[in-house]
Design a protein around this motif. Structure first.
Motif, mmCIF file in Angstrom:
data_model
loop_
_atom_site.group_PDB
_atom_site.id
_atom_site.type_symbol
_atom_site.label_atom_id
_atom_site.label_comp_id
_atom_site.label_asym_id
_atom_site.label_seq_id
_atom_site.Cartn_x
_atom_site.Cartn_y
_atom_site.Cartn_z
ATOM 1 N N ASP A 3 40.502 -1.009 81.928
ATOM 2 C CA ASP A 3 40.142 -0.795 83.325
ATOM 3 C C ASP A 3 39.682 -2.111 83.921
ATOM 4 O O ASP A 3 38.832 -2.791 83.356
ATOM 5 N N ARG A 4 40.244 -2.499 85.080
ATOM 6 C CA ARG A 4 39.885 -3.775 85.706
ATOM 7 C C ARG A 4 38.519 -3.728 86.371
ATOM 8 O O ARG A 4 38.002 -4.753 86.784
ATOM 9 N N GLY A 5 37.923 -2.565 86.525
ATOM 10 C CA GLY A 5 36.612 -2.484 87.155
ATOM 11 C C GLY A 5 35.516 -2.935 86.235
ATOM 12 O O GLY A 5 35.609 -2.838 85.018
ATOM 13 N N ALA A 6 34.415 -3.419 86.785
ATOM 14 C CA ALA A 6 33.303 -3.922 85.995
ATOM 15 C C ALA A 6 32.669 -2.828 85.175
ATOM 16 O O ALA A 6 32.097 -3.072 84.124
ATOM 17 N N GLY A 29 32.514 -11.453 88.534
ATOM 18 C CA GLY A 29 33.348 -10.614 87.701
ATOM 19 C C GLY A 29 32.813 -10.579 86.281
ATOM 20 O O GLY A 29 31.831 -11.239 85.951
ATOM 21 N N SER A 30 33.453 -9.805 85.443
ATOM 22 C CA SER A 30 32.992 -9.657 84.060
ATOM 23 C C SER A 30 34.152 -9.857 83.098
ATOM 24 O O SER A 30 35.322 -9.763 83.468
ATOM 25 N N HIS A 41 39.524 -10.070 77.918
ATOM 26 C CA HIS A 41 39.926 -9.272 79.074
ATOM 27 C C HIS A 41 38.980 -9.546 80.233
ATOM 28 O O HIS A 41 37.757 -9.610 80.053
ATOM 29 N N ASP A 43 38.067 -8.590 84.491
ATOM 30 C CA ASP A 43 38.348 -7.651 85.578
ATOM 31 C C ASP A 43 38.908 -8.403 86.786
ATOM 32 O O ASP A 43 39.066 -9.635 86.766
ATOM 33 N N GLN A 45 37.653 -9.007 89.721
ATOM 34 C CA GLN A 45 36.753 -9.967 90.357
ATOM 35 C C GLN A 45 36.714 -11.288 89.579
ATOM 36 O O GLN A 45 36.612 -12.371 90.171
#
Length: 691
Positions: A3-6, A29-30, A41, A43, A45
């Motif tokens: 998942d690209r979300g934080a 971002g993370s 990997h 995300d 951001q």
């Protein structure tokens, strides 16, 4: 699918949501970095912070090299690596990235290091954010200036030490550099100790200054409670930040070093290819504790010293191997030759694993003769040494079979040409009859020999020569002219390889002149003279081997056992005929047959001329003294024709036909005998005993 979300990244419970209110206004971002697979990997951001599109990033950190300048990448990698090694739980760093439009932008990253139950790092979870507004241009410049200064200090210390160790070839060279006062200054330490691992023990090899040595620590077991032993066992540096910590940790060692006023110490393992080879301890009296930057500097220094030691150990091992192989190819001992003083020396090149093809040999021959060989095979490797060993054996065999010097050299050239090699060799062969002093020399592309006289003067012997061994056979030019000289009692013949005279940037003639001066001013004894010459070569160094052979003729009190001389005379070679006559004249004088000198020379000349005129090949002239009730001098002329000579009647005005008549009148006895496919015409002269 990640998942690209934080929210997809599992951050620690105590991770601050926003360390600073400004961060809420900036992009953040993370990332999740699996250290086992190497995949990181990020995300969406984080992609924005690095100014890369999702299709431009393949989850490998190396892909970000297009955005992170090399200098920044090295600094960031060093910081993360240090955090992984020293057990840190997190790290933080400011660094710059180069945006798609070419501008530089400040970025900040924080990482949390996840470790397994054994403390090994497995995963890094963190954030990356745009730090441009936070730092501002002035603060960014100050940060960069501070980082540059740290890097400058680290680079300076490492460079100074590396420069000091650059010329260290042996382990002792490394030790000398570190023990030297200037070495301590470069390291910034008051005192140092260094030990090497040997058979589960640590042997102390350096302690500086001298008074800092602690009794009883010269050799210690690996499990002993000393700081050097501990860092070797743990493969990790140990930084002691105060005298109190030192005294508490090592109560047995501390009382011995209190006079040094130590305030802190750093003990570093010397690791090469994941294997400890030793440890070094640096002791200070002007600081307490070590900053992260100082620890980085010391770890880098330890790595530099370890690499220098590894190079030195490899050099010594390779040099020992090369010298052992070289010595195995050379004669184990030089035979004692009646009537001669002989000295040989060999010096290997200063290069480590390079091994040369230089050699010498002394070959006792029948009839009081001796063969002396010096040679040099092309190249500096084990193949050259192997070829040299084979050549030395065949030259000895051909000489022992009784072949003439020219034949010995020609056969050796054919042998080398038939070997599975592209190497050639230069060589000089000298066959000396010690009873007469007549020396026959053959040169195959080698440097000219020298002769030292009784009065200390020295001269070079310019010899006509043939092509080097191997090349003369390949080009079908196997003729090797023989030069005969008389070596008076007390005179010494010097054979050597080019490493004794050749020096970079110096003309060969100048090198020969320098050698002549050394010989003239050198001691009379050949052993002492050989030692002096090889010592000069050792001091000068150089990348070429040196082989040296000196043969000094002694005066013989009794030569009634006789001797033997041989000369090859090729058809159409007036110089060879002249040399044969010279050999005969010298032998007659030396063997005490002066009263019959004219008869012997005339008969021998007649036999040689007949062999050259009435056969299609060359002639081999042999002179020997035969002991017995009547001491006799025997002359033999051998040719390849089986046709026997016959006496012819010469007319009153004839110019031929008197040869055998002359032989019959002047000799005491003569005859003909078969020799293989040819024949030998011989004659003998009774000569009185010498006083």
């Amino acid at each position: 699918m990640v998942d690209r979300g934080a929210s997809a990244l599992s951050l620690p419970d105590d991770w601050p949501a926003h360390p600073d209110p400004i961060l809420a206004l900036n992009r953040m971002g993370s990332f999740d970095w699996d250290l086992g697979t190497g995949l990181m990997h990020m995300d969406a951001q984080a992609h924005e912070v690095f100014d890369v599109r999702p299709d431009e990033y393949d989850n490998h950190p190396a892909t970000l090299a297009v955005r992170v300048p090399p200098a920044e990448a090295i600094r960031l990698d060093t910081l993360v690596s240090q955090a992984l090694k020293d057990g840190s739980e997190n790290y933080g760093a400011y660094f710059r990235i180069r945006c798609r439009n070419g501008s530089l932008r400040w970025t900040h990253s924080q990482g949390y290091i996840r470790r397994d139950e054994n403390g090994r790092p497995r995963r890094i979870i963190g954030i990356v954010r745009d730090a441009t507004q936070e730092l501002g241009e002035s603060e960014a410049r100050r940060e960069q200036a501070a980082q540059d200064e740290v890097r400058r200090q680290q680079t300076s210390v490492v460079q100074l030490t590396t420069a000091a160790l650059a010329h260290a070839r042996t382990v002792q060279d490394v030790i000398d550099v570190l023990e030297d006062t200037h070495g301590l200054t470069h390291l910034g330490a008051t005192s140092l100790v260094m030990g090497l691992v040997e058979a589960n023990r640590i042997r102390l090899v350096a302690a500086g200054p001298e008074y800092s040595y602690v009794p009883g620590t010269r050799v210690t077991r690996l499990d002993a409670r000393y700081p050097m032993n501990e860092v070797v066992r743990n493969l990790a540096p140990h930084f002691i930040e105060s005298p109190e910590e030192f005294a508490e940790s090592y109560p047995d060692l501390w009382p011995h070093i209190t006079d040094l006023n130590i305030t802190s110490a750093a003990y570093l393992p010397l690791i090469v290819q994941a294997r400890p080879i030793g440890a070094i301890g640096l002791l200070y009296n002007d600081r307490r504790g070590f900053s992260p930057e100082e620890r980085n500097i010391l770890v880098a220094l330890g790595s530099s010293i370890a690499q220098s030691l590894q190079r030195a150990m490899f050099y010594e091992q390779e040099k020992d191997l090369a010298q052992g192989l070289q010595q195995a190819m050379l004669p184990r001992s030089i035979p004692s030759v009646p009537g001669a003083d002989i000295a040989v020396r060999y010096r290997s090149a200063s290069l480590g694993r390079d091994i040369g093809g230089d050699w010498y040999d002394v070959i006792p021959l029948p009839g009081g003769r001796v063969g002396a060989v010096i040679g040099d095979v092309q190249g500096h490797d084990t193949h050259a040494a192997a070829v040299m060993g084979q050549l030395r054996i065949v030259l000895r065999a051909y000489a022992a079979e009784g072949h003439t010097p020219a034949t010995v050299m020609a056969r050796a050239s054919v042998f080398l040409d038939e070997l599975d090699t592209d190497r050639f060799a230069t060589c000089l062969y000298a066959e000396a009859d010690l009873s007469t002093g007549v020396v026959q020399l053959v040169r195959a592309g080698h440097i000219d020999p020298m002769v030292r006289h009784n009065d200390g003067t020295c001269r070079r012997l310019p010899l006509d020569g043939g092509l080097p061994l191997g090349l003369s056979a390949e080009f079908g030019r196997l003729e090797y002219p023989v030069t005969s000289i008389e070596l008076d009692p007390g005179h010494a013949l010097l054979l050597y390889t080019d490493g004794l005279v050749e020096q970079p940037g110096i003309d060969l003639d100048d090198g020969m002149q320098t050698l002549r001066e050394l010989i003239c001013s050198g001691p009379d004894d050949v052993i002492d003279l050989a030692d002096r010459l090889i010592d000069v070569a050792e001091e000068r160094g150089g990348d070429d081997d040196v082989a040296l052979l000196l043969l000094r003729r002694r005066g013989l009190t009794d030569q009634r056992w006789g001797g033997r001389l041989q000369q090859h005379v090729a058809p159409g070679d007036p110089e060879a005929l002249t040399e044969a006559r010279h050999m005969i004249r010298a032998a007659v004088r030396a063997w005490g047959a002066v009263e019959r000198a004219d008869e012997i020379e005339l008969v021998a000349d007649e036999l040689i001329t007949n062999a050259l005129m009435h056969t299609e090949g060359s002639a081999i002239v042999t002179l020997r003294v035969l002991a017995g009730p009547d001491r006799r001098l025997r002359a033999e002329v051998e040719d390849a024709s089986s046709a026997l000579p016959r006496r012819r009647e010469a007319g009153e005005s004839g110019v031929s036909g008197r040869g055998l008549l002359l032989v019959d009148l002047l000799t005491d006895v003569w005859g003909v005998e078969a020799r293989g496919g040819g024949k030998c015409v011989w004659c003998e002269f009774i000569v009185p005993e010498r006083d």
